[in-house]
Design an enzyme around this catalytic site. Structure first.
Site, PDB file in Angstrom:
ATOM      1  N   HIS A   1      25.839  63.275  61.132  1.00 16.52           N
ATOM      2  CA  HIS A   1      25.819  64.452  62.006  1.00 16.52           C
ATOM      3  C   HIS A   1      24.359  64.845  62.222  1.00 16.52           C
ATOM      4  O   HIS A   1      23.543  64.723  61.302  1.00 16.52           O
ATOM      5  CB  HIS A   1      26.516  65.661  61.348  1.00 16.52           C
ATOM      6  CG  HIS A   1      28.007  65.674  61.452  1.00 16.52           C
ATOM      7  ND1 HIS A   1      28.809  65.982  60.382  1.00 16.52           N
ATOM      8  CD2 HIS A   1      28.838  65.476  62.506  1.00 16.52           C
ATOM      9  CE1 HIS A   1      30.089  65.951  60.754  1.00 16.52           C
ATOM     10  NE2 HIS A   1      30.134  65.646  62.047  1.00 16.52           N
TER      11      HIS A   1
ATOM     12  N   CYS B   1      26.427  72.798  56.862  1.00 15.04           N
ATOM     13  CA  CYS B   1      27.801  72.362  57.139  1.00 15.04           C
ATOM     14  C   CYS B   1      28.819  73.438  56.770  1.00 15.04           C
ATOM     15  O   CYS B   1      29.889  73.509  57.364  1.00 15.04           O
ATOM     16  CB  CYS B   1      28.122  71.093  56.366  1.00 15.04           C
ATOM     17  SG  CYS B   1      27.027  69.722  56.708  1.00 15.04           S
TER      18      CYS B   1
HETATM   19  N1  ARG Z   1      33.445  65.390  54.781  1.00 14.95           N
HETATM   20  C1  ARG Z   1      32.975  65.949  56.007  1.00 14.95           C
HETATM   21  C2  ARG Z   1      33.009  64.896  57.096  1.00 14.95           C
HETATM   22  O1  ARG Z   1      32.730  63.755  56.813  1.00 14.95           O
HETATM   23  C3  ARG Z   1      31.591  66.497  55.841  1.00 14.95           C
HETATM   24  C4  ARG Z   1      31.126  67.260  57.037  1.00 14.95           C
HETATM   25  C5  ARG Z   1      29.722  67.690  56.907  1.00 14.95           C
HETATM   26  N2  ARG Z   1      29.443  68.653  57.905  1.00 14.95           N
HETATM   27  C6  ARG Z   1      28.376  68.655  58.703  1.00 14.95           C
HETATM   28  N3  ARG Z   1      28.254  69.608  59.579  1.00 14.95           N
HETATM   29  N4  ARG Z   1      27.490  67.698  58.640  1.00 14.95           N
HETATM   30  O2  ARG Z   1      33.322  65.165  58.221  1.00 14.95           O
END
Ligand code: ARG
Length: 306
Positions: free
Chosen positions: A183, A279
């Site tokens: 992300h 996150c």
């Molecule tokens: N386990 C989540 C996923 O893989 C983690 C999300 C992390 N969030 C972020 N905004 N980077 O989607």
């Protein structure tokens, strides 16, 4: 030296209370079913993050977590919150809901959408609900003249067109290629109107170059800094950077040298799911026409050689 102005957004957050946080599946390299979070520690860390944010004068609205959605705690991915200001009229909140890449997370928005509606905001999906291009809001940030959007691992390039058209803004796409920085919010963090943390190793060469060109004063992070401490996954409230505990000394000293106060918060239980401070928090006060200029019809800009 050019004066920089603090970010105008980042004072109102939506967060999800981690009542059902677990690792049930592995959709990123951090997740390991054998390394489950400690439920009570996770809750205590989350409560600590809420009080740090509130202590800095920002507000937090809390969404309940669905029992069948263990990753819902990463509220940043529920949707992109914006505020529309229309002339003299009322100021209205709107959320462009995420359409998650992995089926394991898609049910999150089924309850987040009605929650946002009940909170007085309007909601939409890019393209068509449920079948549109994938968009995960952790990939989208306001930066100077545009929204910067990461695409590749989660968000699809097509979503950028919809987002630009739906909101009437410029969207600058950057391609994420590093599997552990899936992300944008793991590799890019706006600090004020001239400065941002950037981990160029997350992107393909043209995108890394384009992003560094967009940031007048970048704090360039090595892959190791970004990956081992999640330091790009911080939030900024005025002149304070709220970072995951264990921020590299070098990064801290650059921030302090720039006049920021650094507050570290331990959210290590949430690192087991692959996310940290940013996150867990979703800013909903990004104001169109103030924080992101309006562009008639919207526009997508991609790096020259992407
Ligand atoms: N386990 C989540 C996923 O893989 C983690 C999300 C992390 N969030 C972020 N905004 N980077 O989607």
């Amino acid at each position: 030296m050019t004066q920089s102005r603090p970010l105008a957004w980042g004072r109102r957050y939506v967060m999800v209370r981690p009542d059902h946080f677990r690792i049930d599946y592995a959709i990123n390299p951090y997740m390991d079913l054998a390394a489950q979070p400690d439920r009570r520690r996770a809750m205590a860390q989350w409560v600590g993050l809420v009080s740090t944010i509130e202590g800095l004068g920002a507000t937090v609205e809390v969404v309940p977590q669905r029992a069948d959605a263990p990753d819902m705690v990463y509220a940043m991915n529920l949707g992109l919150g914006v505020v529309r200001v229309d002339g003299s009229g009322p100021v209205k909140g709107h959320v462009v809901m995420s359409h998650m890449r992995y089926a394991e997370r898609r049910m999150e928005t089924l309850s987040a959408q009605p929650w946002f509606e009940r909170s007085g905001r309007t909601t939409s999906y890019v393209g068509r609900e449920g079948v549109g291009a994938h968009l995960e809001a952790g990939d989208v940030f306001a930066w100077r003249d545009a929204l910067v959007a990461g695409f590749g691992p989660r968000t699809e390039e097509l979503a950028l067109k919809h987002l630009a058209g739906d909101l009437g803004v410029r969207v600058r796409g950057v391609r994420l290629t590093h599997p552990a920085m899936y992300h944008l919010d793991l590799a890019f963090c706006p600090l004020d109107d001239r400065r941002a943390m950037v981990a160029p190793g997350a992107f393909d060469a043209a995108s890394a170059e384009a992003l560094l060109e967009l940031v007048p004063e970048p704090l360039v992070l090595t892959d190791a800094e970004a990956l081992t401490t999640f330091c790009a996954n911080s939030i900024v409230i005025g002149h304070t950077v709220v970072m995951p505990a264990g921020c590299p000394e070098r990064v801290r000293s650059v921030l302090v040298g720039w006049g920021f106060e650094v507050v570290e918060v331990d959210v290590s239980e949430f690192h087991k799911g692959g996310g940290s401070v940013r996150c867990l928090t979703n800013p909903v006060d990004l104001t169109l026409g103030r924080d992101v200029p309006l562009v008639a019809g919207g526009e997508v800009v991609l790096p020259a050689f992407a």
